[in-house]
Design a protein around this motif. Structure first.
Motif, PDB file in Angstrom:
ATOM      1  N   ASP A  13      14.225 -23.087   7.411  1.00  0.00           N
ATOM      2  CA  ASP A  13      13.864 -24.255   8.125  1.00  0.00           C
ATOM      3  C   ASP A  13      15.257 -24.741   8.798  1.00  0.00           C
ATOM      4  OD1 ASP A  13      15.550 -25.192   6.319  1.00  0.00           O
ATOM      5  OD2 ASP A  13      14.084 -26.869   5.253  1.00  0.00           O
ATOM      6  N   THR A  14      16.476 -24.109   8.940  1.00  0.00           N
ATOM      7  CA  THR A  14      17.789 -24.329   9.359  1.00  0.00           C
ATOM      8  C   THR A  14      18.045 -23.221  10.501  1.00  0.00           C
ATOM      9  OG1 THR A  14      18.133 -25.363   7.469  1.00  0.00           O
ATOM     10  CG2 THR A  14      20.004 -24.888   8.713  1.00  0.00           C
ATOM     11  N   THR A  15      19.137 -23.856  11.323  1.00  0.00           N
ATOM     12  CA  THR A  15      19.572 -23.055  12.395  1.00  0.00           C
ATOM     13  C   THR A  15      21.135 -23.664  12.366  1.00  0.00           C
ATOM     14  OG1 THR A  15      19.047 -24.232  14.264  1.00  0.00           O
ATOM     15  CG2 THR A  15      17.741 -22.327  13.631  1.00  0.00           C
ATOM     16  N   VAL A  16      21.931 -22.530  12.802  1.00  0.00           N
ATOM     17  CA  VAL A  16      23.429 -23.040  12.948  1.00  0.00           C
ATOM     18  C   VAL A  16      23.749 -22.361  14.507  1.00  0.00           C
ATOM     19  CG1 VAL A  16      25.742 -22.799  12.520  1.00  0.00           C
ATOM     20  CG2 VAL A  16      24.208 -23.221  10.456  1.00  0.00           C
TER      21      VAL A  16
ATOM     22  N   THR B 158      24.344 -27.695  13.136  1.00  0.00           N
ATOM     23  CA  THR B 158      23.452 -27.249  12.027  1.00  0.00           C
ATOM     24  C   THR B 158      22.253 -28.110  12.166  1.00  0.00           C
ATOM     25  OG1 THR B 158      25.085 -26.698  10.411  1.00  0.00           O
ATOM     26  CG2 THR B 158      22.836 -27.156   9.600  1.00  0.00           C
ATOM     27  N   SER B 159      21.020 -27.508  12.552  1.00  0.00           N
ATOM     28  CA  SER B 159      19.969 -28.267  12.783  1.00  0.00           C
ATOM     29  C   SER B 159      18.715 -27.988  11.829  1.00  0.00           C
ATOM     30  CB  SER B 159      19.444 -27.928  14.122  1.00  0.00           C
ATOM     31  OG  SER B 159      20.130 -28.059  15.086  1.00  0.00           O
ATOM     32  N   LYS B 160      17.965 -28.940  11.451  1.00  0.00           N
ATOM     33  CA  LYS B 160      16.713 -28.636  10.701  1.00  0.00           C
ATOM     34  C   LYS B 160      15.444 -28.860  11.387  1.00  0.00           C
ATOM     35  CE  LYS B 160      19.378 -28.717   7.064  1.00  0.00           C
ATOM     36  NZ  LYS B 160      19.256 -27.609   5.887  1.00  0.00           N
TER      37      LYS B 160
ATOM     38  N   HIS C 295      10.193 -22.826   9.815  1.00  0.00           N
ATOM     39  CA  HIS C 295       9.823 -22.504  11.151  1.00  0.00           C
ATOM     40  C   HIS C 295       8.473 -21.630  11.142  1.00  0.00           C
ATOM     41  CE1 HIS C 295      14.279 -22.144  11.245  1.00  0.00           C
ATOM     42  NE2 HIS C 295      14.082 -23.147  12.350  1.00  0.00           N
ATOM     43  N   HIS C 296       7.793 -21.935  12.258  1.00  0.00           N
ATOM     44  CA  HIS C 296       6.541 -21.301  12.822  1.00  0.00           C
ATOM     45  C   HIS C 296       6.804 -19.896  12.977  1.00  0.00           C
ATOM     46  CE1 HIS C 296       5.442 -25.457  13.179  1.00  0.00           C
ATOM     47  NE2 HIS C 296       3.981 -25.032  13.033  1.00  0.00           N
ATOM     48  N   ASP C 297       5.721 -19.007  12.775  1.00  0.00           N
ATOM     49  CA  ASP C 297       6.143 -17.522  12.810  1.00  0.00           C
ATOM     50  C   ASP C 297       6.812 -17.214  14.223  1.00  0.00           C
ATOM     51  OD1 ASP C 297       5.068 -17.143  10.514  1.00  0.00           O
ATOM     52  OD2 ASP C 297       3.169 -16.492  11.142  1.00  0.00           O
TER      53      ASP C 297
END
Length: 175
Positions: free
Chosen positions: A98-101, A121-123, A135-137
């Motif tokens: 559920d996270t990206t940087v 950093t984003s959720k 995250h969706h597929d």
């Protein structure tokens, strides 16, 4: 929506060339610290739409989801100045459920001097609940297609990364 083409390779880094606007600068003619975020986010949004045929607006409308910023780490290495052309590079360096940087880099137009580095950093959240969700597929498919390979983000130190990026800029410019 993004549909991964198995016969295509996707760039892992986006790049934009922009000019620093007068209205975004302080009295010393340096880009205002808060304005770096606007330059970075606008450049990334434009390039992601162009390179990957992806829109966060579409994500919001169709899946009722979005990313929200959770944390920033930023280093002001050299000032960007009024009327100066700069290069903005961005790349995804970490993804989990559920996270990206996203790593943002600003250099001078010739890419010889590092000006700024930002980690965001984003959720991934449901707009309806405001809570994190996986995250969706198809979103994960996009993220997996564009993440920079072989970056061990969990072991990275921000200051060490700045030094590493500086060295990359110097080496690239020397070639």
């Amino acid at each position: 929506m993004f549909k991964r083409d198995p016969n295509r390779s996707y760039p892992t880094e986006t790049e934009s060339r922009v000019i620093i606007r007068f209205q975004d600068c302080d009295p010393l003619q340096h880009l205002n610290n808060a304005k770096y975020f606007d330059y970075y986010f606008n450049a990334r949004e434009d390039q992601v739409a162009k390179l990957y045929d992806f829109s966060t607006g579409q994500l919001f409308r169709e899946l009722k989801t979005s990313w929200v910023v959770y944390q920033h780490q930023i280093a002001y290495v050299r000032p960007a100045q009024v009327s100066e052309w700069v290069r903005i590079l961005s790349r995804l360096i970490y993804v989990n459920e559920d996270t990206t940087v996203t790593e943002y880099i600003m250099t001078d137009d010739g890419k010889s001097h590092l000006k700024n580095v930002l980690w965001v950093t984003s959720k991934y959240v449901s707009v309806a609940t405001g809570r994190r969700i996986p995250h969706h597929d198809w979103v994960r498919e996009l993220l997996d297609a564009i993440i920079v390979p072989n970056v061990d983000f969990l072991s990275l130190n921000f200051n060490d990364r700045i030094h590493e990026i500086k060295q990359q800029v110097v080496q690239a410019h020397a070639l």
